[in-house]
Design a protein around this motif. Structure first.
Motif, PDB file in Angstrom:
ATOM      1  N   TYR A 173       6.077   9.959   7.223  1.00 39.75           N
ATOM      2  CA  TYR A 173       6.881   9.816   5.998  1.00 39.75           C
ATOM      3  C   TYR A 173       6.269  10.641   4.891  1.00 39.75           C
ATOM      4  CZ  TYR A 173       8.870   7.622   1.804  1.00 39.75           C
ATOM      5  OH  TYR A 173       9.486   7.407   0.602  1.00 39.75           O
ATOM      6  N   HIS A 177      -5.324  -2.584   0.270  1.00 44.24           N
ATOM      7  CA  HIS A 177      -5.080  -2.102   1.626  1.00 44.24           C
ATOM      8  C   HIS A 177      -6.135  -1.138   2.168  1.00 44.24           C
ATOM      9  CE1 HIS A 177      -2.450   1.609   0.249  1.00 44.24           C
ATOM     10  NE2 HIS A 177      -3.495   1.445  -0.519  1.00 44.24           N
ATOM     11  N   LEU A 215       2.430  10.014   4.634  1.00 43.08           N
ATOM     12  CA  LEU A 215       1.910   8.930   5.469  1.00 43.08           C
ATOM     13  C   LEU A 215       1.816   9.355   6.930  1.00 43.08           C
ATOM     14  CD1 LEU A 215       2.112   7.075   3.026  1.00 43.08           C
ATOM     15  CD2 LEU A 215       3.444   5.484   4.390  1.00 43.08           C
ATOM     16  N   LYS A 271      13.200  -0.660  -5.827  1.00 43.12           N
ATOM     17  CA  LYS A 271      12.755   0.683  -5.437  1.00 43.12           C
ATOM     18  C   LYS A 271      13.979   1.552  -5.198  1.00 43.12           C
ATOM     19  CE  LYS A 271       9.382   1.073  -2.446  1.00 43.12           C
ATOM     20  NZ  LYS A 271       7.922   1.185  -2.348  1.00 43.12           N
ATOM     21  N   LEU A 304       0.976  -2.318   5.583  1.00 50.17           N
ATOM     22  CA  LEU A 304       1.550  -3.513   4.950  1.00 50.17           C
ATOM     23  C   LEU A 304       3.054  -3.513   5.123  1.00 50.17           C
ATOM     24  CD1 LEU A 304      -0.347  -3.464   1.504  1.00 50.17           C
ATOM     25  CD2 LEU A 304      -0.983  -4.693   3.598  1.00 50.17           C
ATOM     26  N   GLU A 317       2.613  -1.742  -6.351  1.00 54.36           N
ATOM     27  CA  GLU A 317       3.378  -2.083  -5.153  1.00 54.36           C
ATOM     28  C   GLU A 317       2.517  -2.978  -4.285  1.00 54.36           C
ATOM     29  OE1 GLU A 317       5.362   1.067  -3.004  1.00 54.36           O
ATOM     30  OE2 GLU A 317       5.674   2.194  -4.859  1.00 54.36           O
ATOM     31  N   ASP A 366      -0.381   1.067  -1.793  1.00 59.35           N
ATOM     32  CA  ASP A 366      -0.005   2.280  -2.499  1.00 59.35           C
ATOM     33  C   ASP A 366      -1.161   2.808  -3.337  1.00 59.35           C
ATOM     34  OD1 ASP A 366       2.576   3.669  -2.436  1.00 59.35           O
ATOM     35  OD2 ASP A 366       2.510   3.500  -4.612  1.00 59.35           O
ATOM     36  N   GLY A 380       6.798  10.848   0.675  1.00 58.23           N
ATOM     37  CA  GLY A 380       7.449  10.511  -0.585  1.00 58.23           C
ATOM     38  C   GLY A 380       7.358  11.722  -1.497  1.00 58.23           C
ATOM     39  N   LYS A 381       7.618  11.484  -2.772  1.00 60.11           N
ATOM     40  CA  LYS A 381       7.543  12.604  -3.698  1.00 60.11           C
ATOM     41  C   LYS A 381       6.133  13.192  -3.728  1.00 60.11           C
ATOM     42  CE  LYS A 381       9.577  10.636  -7.389  1.00 60.11           C
ATOM     43  NZ  LYS A 381      10.584   9.581  -7.218  1.00 60.11           N
ATOM     44  N   VAL A 382       5.139  12.330  -3.660  1.00 53.21           N
ATOM     45  CA  VAL A 382       3.762  12.802  -3.850  1.00 53.21           C
ATOM     46  C   VAL A 382       2.866  12.547  -2.636  1.00 53.21           C
ATOM     47  CG1 VAL A 382       1.668  12.425  -5.238  1.00 53.21           C
ATOM     48  CG2 VAL A 382       3.898  12.654  -6.372  1.00 53.21           C
ATOM     49  N   ARG A 383       3.098  11.438  -1.938  1.00 57.19           N
ATOM     50  CA  ARG A 383       2.198  11.091  -0.853  1.00 57.19           C
ATOM     51  C   ARG A 383       2.809  11.266   0.532  1.00 57.19           C
ATOM     52  NH1 ARG A 383       0.274   6.400  -3.074  1.00 57.19           N
ATOM     53  NH2 ARG A 383       2.223   6.527  -4.217  1.00 57.19           N
ATOM     54  N   ARG A 398      -4.716  -0.600   5.675  1.00 61.06           N
ATOM     55  CA  ARG A 398      -3.960  -1.586   6.447  1.00 61.06           C
ATOM     56  C   ARG A 398      -2.485  -1.288   6.286  1.00 61.06           C
ATOM     57  NH1 ARG A 398      -6.473  -6.649   7.431  1.00 61.06           N
ATOM     58  NH2 ARG A 398      -4.743  -7.249   8.746  1.00 61.06           N
TER      59      ARG A 398
HETATM   60  P1  ATP Z   1       7.523   7.718  -5.742  1.00 62.77           P
HETATM   61  O1  ATP Z   1       7.132   9.123  -5.991  1.00 62.77           O
HETATM   62  O2  ATP Z   1       8.613   7.198  -6.602  1.00 62.77           O
HETATM   63  O3  ATP Z   1       6.328   6.818  -5.734  1.00 62.77           O
HETATM   64  P2  ATP Z   1       7.748   7.082  -3.006  1.00 62.77           P
HETATM   65  O4  ATP Z   1       7.234   5.733  -3.325  1.00 62.77           O
HETATM   66  O5  ATP Z   1       8.878   7.234  -2.067  1.00 62.77           O
HETATM   67  O6  ATP Z   1       8.174   7.769  -4.309  1.00 62.77           O
HETATM   68  P3  ATP Z   1       5.094   8.083  -2.429  1.00 62.77           P
HETATM   69  O7  ATP Z   1       4.495   7.180  -3.436  1.00 62.77           O
HETATM   70  O8  ATP Z   1       4.820   9.526  -2.509  1.00 62.77           O
HETATM   71  O9  ATP Z   1       6.657   7.984  -2.416  1.00 62.77           O
HETATM   72  O10 ATP Z   1       4.735   7.583  -0.939  1.00 62.77           O
HETATM   73  C1  ATP Z   1       4.004   6.445  -0.629  1.00 62.77           C
HETATM   74  C2  ATP Z   1       4.817   5.498   0.256  1.00 62.77           C
HETATM   75  O11 ATP Z   1       3.951   4.742   1.079  1.00 62.77           O
HETATM   76  C3  ATP Z   1       5.633   4.492  -0.538  1.00 62.77           C
HETATM   77  O12 ATP Z   1       6.892   4.321   0.060  1.00 62.77           O
HETATM   78  C4  ATP Z   1       4.823   3.184  -0.406  1.00 62.77           C
HETATM   79  O13 ATP Z   1       5.615   2.034  -0.532  1.00 62.77           O
HETATM   80  C5  ATP Z   1       4.247   3.336   0.980  1.00 62.77           C
HETATM   81  N1  ATP Z   1       2.982   2.627   1.216  1.00 62.77           N
HETATM   82  C6  ATP Z   1       1.891   2.612   0.409  1.00 62.77           C
HETATM   83  N2  ATP Z   1       0.887   1.871   0.944  1.00 62.77           N
HETATM   84  C7  ATP Z   1       1.341   1.405   2.142  1.00 62.77           C
HETATM   85  C8  ATP Z   1       0.765   0.577   3.181  1.00 62.77           C
HETATM   86  N3  ATP Z   1      -0.466   0.107   3.101  1.00 62.77           N
HETATM   87  N4  ATP Z   1       1.538   0.293   4.266  1.00 62.77           N
HETATM   88  C9  ATP Z   1       2.798   0.791   4.363  1.00 62.77           C
HETATM   89  N5  ATP Z   1       3.398   1.570   3.436  1.00 62.77           N
HETATM   90  C10 ATP Z   1       2.678   1.888   2.325  1.00 62.77           C
END
Ligand code: ATP
Ligand code: MG
Length: 316
Positions: free
Chosen positions: A21, A86, A28, A158, A106, A213, A232, A23-26, A104
């Motif tokens: 996955y 986490h 996974l 969200k 979550l 989060e 997060d 997101g905008k910045v992170r 972890r």
């Molecule tokens: P935004 O830029 O608005 O934050 P986003 O939340 O879709 O957008 P990112 O923050 O870049 O994107 O990506 C991090 C993602 O990983 C988020 O969807 C967050 O909910 C998820 N996440 C963070 N920690 C965990 C975890 N421990 N287990 C599962 N998912 C996680």
């Protein structure tokens, strides 16, 4: 090689990890071949991407990922007695060293847990129309940037990438996650805000608001789960409004600690970009990138009293 490009795009695979996955910045990742007890972790990688006005910009900010990851880790430590988090380890592949953590996995609650100590942003319109925010009755006559009598919890749903989050009330949260978890999210969010605002104040920084989060740790292999764990990133300039206390002046929008140069450029005639259009934002000029990077570094160094570690040399 172009280091900047490497820290902006998500590597499609890292040794031992598969991308799942972005997101905008992170970005996974999950373990490639989970061994016993390892299927419950994710690798969370902070890229150098920067977003503004709900768009990811085409130009990354060098070292932003490392700065934000280091900041999150610093905060997790300082909050550990209030709420579990986490983070499992920072032993990560070289390509993402310093900007990734093994966490972890979550089950994330579908709620953005926002605490506000100051009135600004998305809740201003509601306050002006109704005198209250997310069910909190507020004093009359507050201006943009005024401090609230006490911090308030203003949860939001969200939204998908490119959409705005929608503010909701505690009743809606309770309907989604149950009343007990809703109450724990509320009290934990406010406790984290209060602790963080006090620590930031020591560094001359006002924490106007922050978004957290949380998720639940599933019960695995007889290990008991926990209902509310901080996931997060936490208390970074991407998830929070930091204002310099020295220039705080209610009655106008406050300059954002880190993204102000970017926002000012994008809304200036120089950028040639129309925020209201569907067009993607233009690349950032070098001097905007340099100043923005310097601001992120300054925020980190002021807050933590630490210097950012030198970049780990890539293995050859
Ligand atoms: P935004 O830029 O608005 O934050 P986003 O939340 O879709 O957008 P990112 O923050 O870049 O994107 O990506 C991090 C993602 O990983 C988020 O969807 C967050 O909910 C998820 N996440 C963070 N920690 C965990 C975890 N421990 N287990 C599962 N998912 C996680
Ligand atoms: Mg996020």
């Amino acid at each position: 090689t172009d280091e900047t490009a490497e820290t902006a795009a998500a590597p499609s695979s890292l040794p031992g990890w598969t991308h799942t996955y972005s997101g905008k910045v992170r970005d996974l990742y999950v373990p490639e071949s989970p061994s016993d007890g390892e299927d419950d972790v994710v690798l969370v990688v902070a890229s150098d991407r920067i977003s503004a006005y709900d768009h990811v910009l085409p130009t990354p900010i060098p070292d932003k990922g490392r700065i934000l990851a280091a900041m999150s880790l610093w905060w997790f430590d300082r909050l550990a007695d209030l709420v579990g988090n986490h983070v499992v380890s920072t032993d990560v592949p070289d390509a993402v060293a310093g900007r990734a953590m093994v966490c972890r996995r979550l089950e994330m609650y579908p709620v953005e847990c926002v605490a506000r100590g100051y009135l600004t942003g998305s809740v201003l319109a509601e306050y002006r129309a109704t005198g209250s925010v997310a069910g909190h009755e507020l004093p009359e006559g507050l201006r943009d940037g005024d401090r609230l009598p006490e911090p308030i919890f203003t949860p939001a749903t969200k939204a998908e990438i490119g959409e705005h989050d929608e503010n909701i009330d505690l009743g809606r949260v309770a309907a989604m996650v149950g009343p007990d978890v809703a109450e724990e999210l509320r009290t934990t969010t406010l406790a984290v805000y209060t602790r963080a605002a006090a620590l930031a104040a020591e560094a001359g920084i006002l924490l106007a608001d922050t978004k957290l989060e949380f998720g639940a740790v599933p019960d695995v292999g007889g290990r008991p789960g926990a209902a509310v764990v901080l996931g997060d990133e936490v208390l970074t300039p991407d998830s929070s409004r930091f204002w310099a206390a020295a220039t705080w002046e209610p009655g106008r929008p406050q300059p954002s600690y880190d993204k102000q140069y970017v926002r000012d450029f994008l809304t200036s005639a120089d950028s040639g970009w129309d925020r209201a259009s569907d067009a993607p934002p233009p690349p950032l000029p070098d001097h905007i990138v340099d100043r923005t990077r310097a601001r992120y570094l300054e925020a980190y160094e002021h807050l933590t009293g630490r210097r950012l570690a030198a970049r780990k040399a890539p293995a050859r």
